[in-house]
Motif scaffolding. Sequence first.
Motif, PDB file in Angstrom:
ATOM      1  N   ARG B   9       2.194 -29.568  48.280  1.00 47.08           N
ATOM      2  CA  ARG B   9       1.446 -28.344  48.571  1.00 47.08           C
ATOM      3  C   ARG B   9       0.460 -28.513  49.731  1.00 47.08           C
ATOM      4  O   ARG B   9      -0.157 -27.557  50.160  1.00 47.08           O
ATOM      5  N   SER B  77      -6.020 -26.795  56.718  1.00 44.84           N
ATOM      6  CA  SER B  77      -6.473 -25.725  55.824  1.00 44.84           C
ATOM      7  C   SER B  77      -5.954 -25.969  54.400  1.00 44.84           C
ATOM      8  O   SER B  77      -6.697 -25.852  53.429  1.00 44.84           O
ATOM      9  N   PHE B  78      -4.682 -26.336  54.270  1.00 44.75           N
ATOM     10  CA  PHE B  78      -4.124 -26.594  52.935  1.00 44.75           C
ATOM     11  C   PHE B  78      -4.787 -27.813  52.287  1.00 44.75           C
ATOM     12  O   PHE B  78      -5.065 -27.820  51.098  1.00 44.75           O
ATOM     13  N   THR B  80      -7.693 -28.868  52.632  1.00 46.60           N
ATOM     14  CA  THR B  80      -9.071 -28.596  52.198  1.00 46.60           C
ATOM     15  C   THR B  80      -9.135 -27.400  51.245  1.00 46.60           C
ATOM     16  O   THR B  80     -10.201 -26.810  51.088  1.00 46.60           O
ATOM     17  N   ASN B  81      -8.014 -27.065  50.639  1.00 43.69           N
ATOM     18  CA  ASN B  81      -7.947 -25.895  49.751  1.00 43.69           C
ATOM     19  C   ASN B  81      -8.421 -24.643  50.495  1.00 43.69           C
ATOM     20  O   ASN B  81      -9.254 -23.887  49.998  1.00 43.69           O
ATOM     21  N   TYR B  82      -7.927 -24.450  51.677  1.00 39.72           N
ATOM     22  CA  TYR B  82      -8.221 -23.309  52.564  1.00 39.72           C
ATOM     23  C   TYR B  82      -9.712 -23.240  52.920  1.00 39.72           C
ATOM     24  O   TYR B  82     -10.216 -22.168  53.225  1.00 39.72           O
ATOM     25  N   SER B  83     -10.415 -24.340  52.861  1.00 41.05           N
ATOM     26  CA  SER B  83     -11.871 -24.293  53.044  1.00 41.05           C
ATOM     27  C   SER B  83     -12.354 -25.483  53.871  1.00 41.05           C
ATOM     28  O   SER B  83     -13.012 -26.387  53.351  1.00 41.05           O
ATOM     29  N   VAL B  84     -12.035 -25.464  55.153  1.00 39.54           N
ATOM     30  CA  VAL B  84     -12.433 -26.579  56.021  1.00 39.54           C
ATOM     31  C   VAL B  84     -13.958 -26.736  55.985  1.00 39.54           C
ATOM     32  O   VAL B  84     -14.483 -27.847  55.975  1.00 39.54           O
ATOM     33  N   TYR B  85     -14.658 -25.596  55.917  1.00 41.22           N
ATOM     34  CA  TYR B  85     -16.127 -25.615  55.930  1.00 41.22           C
ATOM     35  C   TYR B  85     -16.698 -26.394  54.739  1.00 41.22           C
ATOM     36  O   TYR B  85     -17.780 -26.955  54.825  1.00 41.22           O
ATOM     37  N   ALA B  86     -15.974 -26.397  53.616  1.00 38.14           N
ATOM     38  CA  ALA B  86     -16.492 -27.057  52.409  1.00 38.14           C
ATOM     39  C   ALA B  86     -16.162 -28.547  52.397  1.00 38.14           C
ATOM     40  O   ALA B  86     -16.613 -29.270  51.518  1.00 38.14           O
ATOM     41  N   GLU B  88     -16.707 -30.652  55.050  1.00 36.16           N
ATOM     42  CA  GLU B  88     -17.318 -31.287  56.222  1.00 36.16           C
ATOM     43  C   GLU B  88     -17.745 -32.726  55.940  1.00 36.16           C
ATOM     44  O   GLU B  88     -17.604 -33.595  56.778  1.00 36.16           O
ATOM     45  N   TYR B 195     -10.060 -34.411  40.064  1.00 36.79           N
ATOM     46  CA  TYR B 195     -10.008 -33.115  40.739  1.00 36.79           C
ATOM     47  C   TYR B 195     -10.717 -32.137  39.830  1.00 36.79           C
ATOM     48  O   TYR B 195     -10.316 -31.943  38.693  1.00 36.79           O
TER      49      TYR B 195
END
Lengths: 173, 305
Positions: B9, B77-78, B80-86, B88, B195
């Motif tokens: 995934r 993006s995948f 980071t679970n669609y959250s690159v900002y989270a 960092e 996780y």
Amino acid sequence: MLHRIFGGLFVIAACGGGGILFGRQMKLRQENLLEGRRAVELLQAQIRAQSASLPQALLETGEQTSGIYGELFCEISQELLLYRGEPVRVLWERAARKKLRQPFLRSTDVEQFVMLGEQLGMTDRAMQETILERYLRYTEQELTLLLGEIREKTRLYRNLGILLGIFVTILLL
Amino acid sequence: MEAKDLFLRAFPAPLRGLLQTAAEDFGLLQEVRLRVGQPVFLTYDNREWYLGKTGGRELEAASSVIMTPNLLREMLSFLTNYSVYAAEEELRQGFLSLPGGHRAGICGKLVMEGGQAKTMREINSINLRVAHAHPGCASKVLSRLSLLKKSGNLLIVSPPGCGKTTLLRDLIRQLSVGGFTVGVVDERSEIAACYQGVPGLDLGPRTDVLDGTPKALGMRMLLRGMAPDYIAVDEIGAAEEIQELFTALHCGCHLIATCHARNREELYLKPELSKCLKQRCFQGIVYLSRSKGAGTIEEVEWNAT
């Protein structure tokens, strides 16, 4: 003769009603933009303060928001959590175009919302802030313009409708 | 969800299908390397392959899928679970921990601010390493370790990708099953693959995991709070970690650690660790290699000086 008078009155009422409905479209657009702004502000808070992942932030925002945007955010979040390998922008655009297909919305409103999804979740925190701020600035500008338009044009459309009705009635009589 | 699904995934849909075909036996897939403008490489069954355009494993670069910048951005993006900002903090360190214990090493442009790494941008390569649990792989080492009874501190040494963490994981599991309380400091979420707080890999019933905690701090916290029989840490070497290691040993706690080095000579070149070794802190040192596949035990040194 009585039939003609009633007929004429109906025509005037119908045209006046049409004018009022036309003015109402602007009111609906205003409500929608306000709803969108509230939803994006909540999303911004989720990202900024809680550093929530995008699916989580969308779900929580969706649950706290009523109307189209609440449903839209929940739908996108659920789609993301299926991990089908589709990028956010694709899922975002698909859901936005489906849910925001409303007669009272301008195409720019939809395009701006679609653009918001192009970069969402793909960049660092500072860039996310910029993207969300850009959408909020757009809604702010449109709402300011709309406020003036609603005051001026609601009455204008209603009166134009009634006048049109009178004109049609005179022609018919 | 299976480890294979959790791993796949991380890939955009077009690559996912190809990989599924190319790595038909997921147990043999070791890593996938993706670089912008370059072919996609697989390490499968201890051999390097190209990922074919039609999904097979290829030996010729010409028939390989070429990684585009867009695909790499989507992958990030995948990952980071669609959250690159989270992510960092993790990006700053150059790796991402994935559900299922898998790990992604990241290269790009490091953004500095005030002399400190702030984040990483313009990602140009990703190395995805598959986590495999091999229950029982530590049995041979453990039988020797148990003979040492009270002084069973163990160091596992190898270059990257030779199975240190896999061996460590199984040692923890077996010690835990055998009745010992084991405290794990899992700085990179690689050992337990936590996780959302839940270990993704089996570490046994008596194991406590401090996830995402720096090793030195974690060892101190475990000693104070959890009274473990063993403390397990991955990739030890910094001065403060060695300091905490001494403290743990003085508290009667045993230690199992891993360390990067190719051989004994290289191990003793590590300034902080060599102090430890000279004081016989580790009674067992296991050297791993890939000579007969990942996890090959080259040498076991007991009571090393």
